[in-house]
Design a protein around this motif. Structure first.
Motif: not given
Length: 148
Positions: A131-140, A142-143, A145-148
């Motif tokens: 769960x932690x790795x999935x959350x980290x992947x999603x966080x990365x 989403x970050x 997407x926000x930069x682009x």
């Protein structure tokens, strides 16, 4: 101070999540061991309490042993071993404290308590890491997407 508060919050949240996941195990045990409801056991607590304690112990063991790494950076095998170690510590606790009933042999306590608690703790640790790795992947993701 902020780091300690973050770690304590993480330990409490992990312990609560493990308690919620372990609660059905206690209910299942109650259905197997007491199908007619004659025992006065709160079976949900039989699963919840060890799950909470194992979650706290796992967080403490992981915080001490893997201080330099983030939780989502650890391998699943390593997390599983630390989870099993915390389950073993919690499972052996009744044997050390001496709250055992003398009418059951010691090996039966080991099979009935230590084994399942160790296994459940290891599985819970691996699930938490996934769960932690999935959350980290999603966080990365989403970050980025926000930069682009």
């Amino acid at each position: 101070m902020r780091t300690w508060l973050r770690r304590i919050r993480g330990a409490v949240l992990m312990a609560l999540s493990w308690a919620v996941v372990w609660a059905p195990v206690g209910v299942l045990l109650g259905m197997i061991l007491d199908p007619d409801g004659s025992m006065d056991e709160p079976w949900i607590a039989v699963g919840t309490f060890p799950g909470f304690v194992c979650g706290v112990v796992f967080s403490a063991v992981l915080g001490i042993a893997e201080r330099r790494r983030r939780f989502d950076e650890l391998s699943l095998a390593r997390v599983g071993v630390w989870g099993a170690a915390s389950g073993l510590l919690v499972g052996v606790l009744p044997l050390v404290v001496g709250t055992l009933s003398p009418k059951f042999p010691l090996w039966l306590w080991g099979v009935a308590i230590v084994g399942p608690v160790t296994l459940l703790s290891s599985v819970s640790a691996v699930g938490s890491a996934l769960l932690a790795s999935k959350a980290r992947q999603r966080e990365l993701r989403d970050a980025s997407v926000d930069v682009a």
